[in-house]
Design a protein around this motif. Structure first.
Motif, PDB file in Angstrom:
ATOM      1  N   ARG A  26     -35.593  40.428  11.586  1.00 43.89           N
ATOM      2  CA  ARG A  26     -35.668  39.007  11.865  1.00 43.89           C
ATOM      3  C   ARG A  26     -34.660  38.345  11.773  1.00 43.89           C
ATOM      4  N   ARG A  80     -43.374  40.170  15.401  1.00 44.67           N
ATOM      5  CA  ARG A  80     -43.794  39.066  14.149  1.00 44.67           C
ATOM      6  C   ARG A  80     -42.646  37.891  14.542  1.00 44.67           C
ATOM      7  N   THR A  81     -41.379  38.439  14.690  1.00 43.23           N
ATOM      8  CA  THR A  81     -40.230  37.164  14.912  1.00 43.23           C
ATOM      9  C   THR A  81     -40.569  36.303  15.843  1.00 43.23           C
ATOM     10  N   GLN A  84     -43.029  34.040  15.347  1.00 43.33           N
ATOM     11  CA  GLN A  84     -42.775  32.776  14.382  1.00 43.33           C
ATOM     12  C   GLN A  84     -41.978  32.220  15.293  1.00 43.33           C
TER      13      GLN A  84
END
Length: 436
Positions: A26, A80-81, A84
């Protein structure tokens, strides 16, 4: 025949470990894709201006066929990053001709590595369709996976390490550049590059990757380095323009952390499993000291008389490319070979000898006895034997008495048990490391 005794040994290597992989992924991606001081930009623009990700952006993430440590978690963290940041990520298999050069076969390869839609939290879009995006200065057409080419951007994820076919004068071997060229180019690009043999992957492959970079599709590269224990040692996001200059530096660091056999002179190397999840060549040529490509000189070390490949990993899905690097194997391994998948891979590479079938014995005991019988002037009890799980796993191994005489007292080498007789089951096959 009386076999030599051996003992279990542990090699101690040095190298860092990434403790919190999701946090590192991340942080690295945000550093490159959404730095705090980035000026605003209208959605849809290409080029290198920040930020490179906008809400609703469709981003392809590459996933290769190698058994990279923690690769499902790394890809999940990339997904996921990107979410985001408001993007809509998906995964594309990037593996040339592997998986039998079929869309379903490549999806199966990913699933065998733990890369699934459920775990990674993103769809896997597998296709062998490509589009031409340019031509190299030398005239080679450059192709890209159609799914990736249709996306708004691509995050290239790949492990940087020494290649098993060649040594590059510019330090571009197995890594992000190869993933962009042969991985994203699928079977079509692999055929184009491998048609030139070693010069193709050594000289043309970097030029193909530069055309991919020039397309503006690549948002960044995510380079992975591993230590000698097959652990994630380093993760780094690299801006597109810096990939060609940064990758050689990462390759040098990867080579410094790479494990090796504890001795150079070996009469018999027993490899429990070969497979594409361990190396693109089934067995890492940098470890065993065998290239077996016409016109390419063999490494000076290690010097191994005979290699016995005991079995084929399940994760290889029958692709036993690299079996031609061995001198002996078992009927057990032979019966697991999917010749369509192996032949597709080796014919694409043009290195036919690597799929040649060595002498086949019914069991491990017969294979070991045959190898020892063919050691000129060496008594079986004095044979220098090593046994390893795979060429990717060298921390724990078995060494015969003759080898231990060279290792005893050496820093970084630890005896992990007494000398024992070679133990076989009722079928004549070696017991596992845990049971021996």
């Amino acid at each position: 025949m009386e076999f030599p005794k051996w003992r279990r040994v542990r090699q101690h290597f040095e190298g860092p470990v990434v403790e919190d992989i999701p946090a590192r992924v991340r942080a690295e991606l945000l550093r490159v894709l959404a730095p705090a001081d980035a000026p605003p930009r209208e959605p849809g623009g290409l080029g290198l201006a920040h930020p490179r990700v906008w809400p609703g952006m469709r981003v392809a993430i590459t996933a290769g066929s190698r058994g990279i440590a923690n690769i499902p978690l790394i890809l999940q963290s990339v997904v996921r990053t990107l979410k985001q940041l408001g993007a809509e990520p998906f995964i594309v298999p990037a593996m040339g001709s592997h998986g039998g050069a079929t869309a379903e076969g490549q999806r199966e390869v990913l699933e065998s590595l733990g890369v699934t839609e459920d775990f990674c939290e993103a769809p896997i879009r597998s296709s062998m369709d490509v589009v031409q995006i340019g031509t190299t200065p030398q005239g080679m057409p450059v192709f890209m996976d159609a799914q990736a080419a249709g996306a708004d951007g691509v995050v290239v994820v790949g492990r940087v390490k020494l290649h098993t076919d060649f040594k590059s004068p510019i330090g571009i071997e197995s890594g992000l550049m190869k993933m962009m060229a042969i991985g994203l180019g699928k079977h079509r690009q692999a055929l184009e590059i491998h048609a030139y043999g070693v010069p193709g992957i050594r000289d043309h492959m970097p030029e193909v990757a530069k055309v991919v970079l020039a397309s503006g599709k690549v948002l960044c590269g995510l380079a992975i380095l591993e230590n000698a224990f097959e652990q994630t040692a380093h993760i780094e996001a690299v801006e597109p323009a810096r990939i060609p200059e940064r990758e050689p530096e990462l390759l040098r660091q990867s080579a410094a952390w790479m494990p090796k056999l504890p001795v150079d002179d070996v009469d018999l190397l027993i490899v429990d499993e070969i497979g594409k999840n361990y190396s693109g060549t089934g067995m890492d040529t940098n470890i065993i000291g065998r290239i077996r490509i016409h016109g390419v000189p063999e490494p000076e070390r290690p010097r191994i008389q005979y290699i016995f490949a005991r079995d084929l990993s399940e994760a290889s899905h029958g692709n036993a490319l690299g079996i031609g690097l061995a001198d002996l194997t078992t009927r057990r391994l032979l019966e697991k070979i999917d010749f369509q998948k192996m032949n597709e891979n080796v014919i694409t590479s043009t290195f036919l000898q690597r799929a040649a079938i060595p002498i086949v014995l019914d069991c491990d005991c017969d294979a070991i006895q045959a190898a020892l019988r063919c050691l000129w002037g060496v008594a079986p009890k004095r044979a220098r034997i090593l046994r390893i799980p795979s060429t990717l796993q060298l921390e724990w191994l078995y060494v015969s008495e003759a080898v231990w005489e060279d290792l005893e007292g050496r820093p970084g080498i630890e005896a992990a048990g007494p000398f024992t007789e070679m133990a076989f089951d009722a079928d004549g096959n070696l017991l596992t490391f845990e049971s021996a």
